[in-house]
Design an enzyme around this catalytic site. Sequence first.
Site, PDB file in Angstrom:
ATOM      1  N   ASP A 198      -0.652  -5.859   4.479  1.00  8.97           N
ATOM      2  CA  ASP A 198       0.195  -5.299   3.411  1.00  8.97           C
ATOM      3  C   ASP A 198       1.640  -5.791   3.506  1.00  8.97           C
ATOM      4  O   ASP A 198       2.576  -5.008   3.283  1.00  8.97           O
ATOM      5  CB  ASP A 198       0.164  -3.766   3.443  1.00  8.97           C
ATOM      6  CG  ASP A 198      -1.241  -3.192   3.334  1.00  8.97           C
ATOM      7  OD1 ASP A 198      -2.144  -3.914   2.890  1.00  8.97           O
ATOM      8  OD2 ASP A 198      -1.424  -2.022   3.713  1.00  8.97           O
ATOM      9  N   ASP A 247      -4.910  -8.151   2.872  1.00  4.23           N
ATOM     10  CA  ASP A 247      -4.290  -7.636   1.642  1.00  4.23           C
ATOM     11  C   ASP A 247      -2.778  -7.824   1.679  1.00  4.23           C
ATOM     12  O   ASP A 247      -2.016  -6.903   1.344  1.00  4.23           O
ATOM     13  CB  ASP A 247      -4.631  -6.151   1.444  1.00  4.23           C
ATOM     14  CG  ASP A 247      -6.126  -5.885   1.475  1.00  4.23           C
ATOM     15  OD1 ASP A 247      -6.905  -6.790   1.127  1.00  4.23           O
ATOM     16  OD2 ASP A 247      -6.518  -4.761   1.858  1.00  4.23           O
TER      17      ASP A 247
END
Length: 218
Positions: free
Chosen positions: A58, A79
Amino acid sequence: MGTVGTATVWIESDFFCVTKLTIENLVGKDAEKRQAVALRVDGDKAVFYQVRLVGEQDTLLDSNGTHYFYKSYIEGSVDFICGNAKSLFHECILYSVAEFWGAIAAHHRESPDEDTGFSFVDCTIKGNGSVLLGRAWGEYATTIYSNCDMDDIISPMGWSDWDVPSRQRTALFGEYQCSGKGSNRTGRVEWSKSLSSEEARPFLGREYISGDEWLRLQ
């Protein structure tokens, strides 16, 4: 604190511009604290030029708003570009540091009424560790790669429905005229798309983010 509370820098103002700045969050290197956001963006109409974002899971929480990332460097593992913004990533370097597996993008669009998505144009993808191009964090996740140079780190399947099969019918995951060993679509999931020039056109330029209305670039 999960994802949303870990940002090194959190931008909430509109019309924010950042140039030649490095933002890091290395907490994710601790196996017990994987989620670590370097930059969270909630303001609208933000520009990031030659910015370096360094993290693991992230790295960039591109949460809300319309944004332009130009000639920037984004590093991470799982991600590492995530959120529900409408953003154009132009001539950026996307660098994977995944150890076992990872994913570049996780878009969070939940409704067909939302006008959001990630568009990567003329980007270079490299690094180490196998990564997916994207995962469907939201039911209508939208992620497009156009004219990107992909190294052989891209997992052959390319995309994931986040273990929610219904998202295969609603997510828009596409590739257009990409190059490099990682661009081979032979093993891609069948519900991802190889876009035609007409289908790709809305995602290719600054028009995608209505840049003529707010960007002032030489």
